[in-house]
Design a protein around this motif. Sequence first.
Motif, PDB file in Angstrom:
ATOM      1  N   THR A   1       0.844  -1.200   0.000  1.00 49.18           N
ATOM      2  CA  THR A   1       0.000   0.000   0.000  1.00 49.18           C
ATOM      3  C   THR A   1       0.879   1.250   0.000  1.00 49.18           C
ATOM      4  N   ASN A   2       0.587   2.189  -0.905  1.00 50.82           N
ATOM      5  CA  ASN A   2       1.429   3.385  -0.970  1.00 50.82           C
ATOM      6  C   ASN A   2       0.580   4.649  -1.118  1.00 50.82           C
ATOM      7  N   GLN A   3       1.257   5.762  -1.321  1.00 52.19           N
ATOM      8  CA  GLN A   3       0.554   7.049  -1.455  1.00 52.19           C
ATOM      9  C   GLN A   3      -0.458   7.009  -2.592  1.00 52.19           C
ATOM     10  N   LEU A   4      -0.032   6.335  -3.685  1.00 57.79           N
ATOM     11  CA  LEU A   4      -0.891   6.300  -4.862  1.00 57.79           C
ATOM     12  C   LEU A   4      -2.199   5.556  -4.574  1.00 57.79           C
ATOM     13  N   SER A   5      -2.121   4.480  -3.751  1.00 57.35           N
ATOM     14  CA  SER A   5      -3.352   3.750  -3.405  1.00 57.35           C
ATOM     15  C   SER A   5      -4.350   4.709  -2.767  1.00 57.35           C
ATOM     16  N   HIS A   6      -3.866   5.518  -1.839  1.00 56.41           N
ATOM     17  CA  HIS A   6      -4.760   6.439  -1.134  1.00 56.41           C
ATOM     18  C   HIS A   6      -5.230   7.570  -2.055  1.00 56.41           C
TER      19      HIS A   6
END
Length: 318
Positions: free
Chosen positions: A164-169
């Motif tokens: 999970t990373n910034q892009l997921s959020h």
Amino acid sequence: MEEVIEVLNKYKSFALFCHLSPDADALGSMNALRLALKKMDKKVYIYCDGKVPKVLSFLKVQLDTKVSNIAKCDVCIMMDCNSLDRVGKYGQYFDKAQIKVNIDHHQSMNYQFDYEYVNRQSPSTADLVYELIKNLDVKINSDIALNLYAGLASDTGCFQHPGTNQLSHKHAYELINYNFDLRDVNYKMFKEKPSNYLYFYKSVLRNTKSYLNEKLYIIFFNHRAYKRFEHICDNSASFQFLDGIDGNEIRVKIIEKQKGFYTLSFRANKYANVCEIAKKFDGGGHKMASGGKATGNYKELLSKIISVCKEELDKYEK
Ligand SMILES: [Mn+2]
């Protein structure tokens, strides 16, 4: 990415495929791309060798079954997997496609595609499909957004898995703006359980054994137990309550779908690479979550699994 977008714009008819035992990422990605291409007046068929799990009925996926339509399509796209094996009974049709495209985030199985939009670091295929659709001349609606959100939320374990990373959020934030019923989707994917869940839990605990100093758990459902809890077993999230137990590293779930025919799933906690294990059982996937299959005698399968897991765990023993 540009090449795949060009293919999506240029051609008129598409057959989309995803993996066996489909999850929300496989089905959501496929359905979102289908809805987007339909809005561009393309002909789209979607195929999956397996049933849509009951818990995912809110995605409203309508699977096609008529295989004669596949050969009529200009382009075949394999999504959320990258080998003929993983596509099951539809593999032979995909293999004959005129133009083969792959949209995926799994470790490569070395099948040759004509075009690929692949990012092995991406936490979900839905993230990739979202990026593609943003570059098409399509207005994203709440149905497309719902399918993509379901895919990315599911593959990140509701934004908890290590990938999970910034892009997921960021993607989730953007997709939520399209006004699907977020509360309902989250409830259905992460909270709601069928009424016999208590008995399912009891059955899992009864059928879980530990090996190799607790580092390995093996959960076995024979075909009778599978029949009893079919819809729960088909949702891999049902077994998440065994994740992260201190001292354990690998969990193997063996489900005897039919007598003598097993589907295997492998999960790691912190360091083991279960994709390497899955490859020894006609499968593959991710470092921390993979799947495979096997046939034959259970005792022999069990001892093979234990020895392959031991080999992997031994790599990290000092
Ligand atoms: Mn996926």
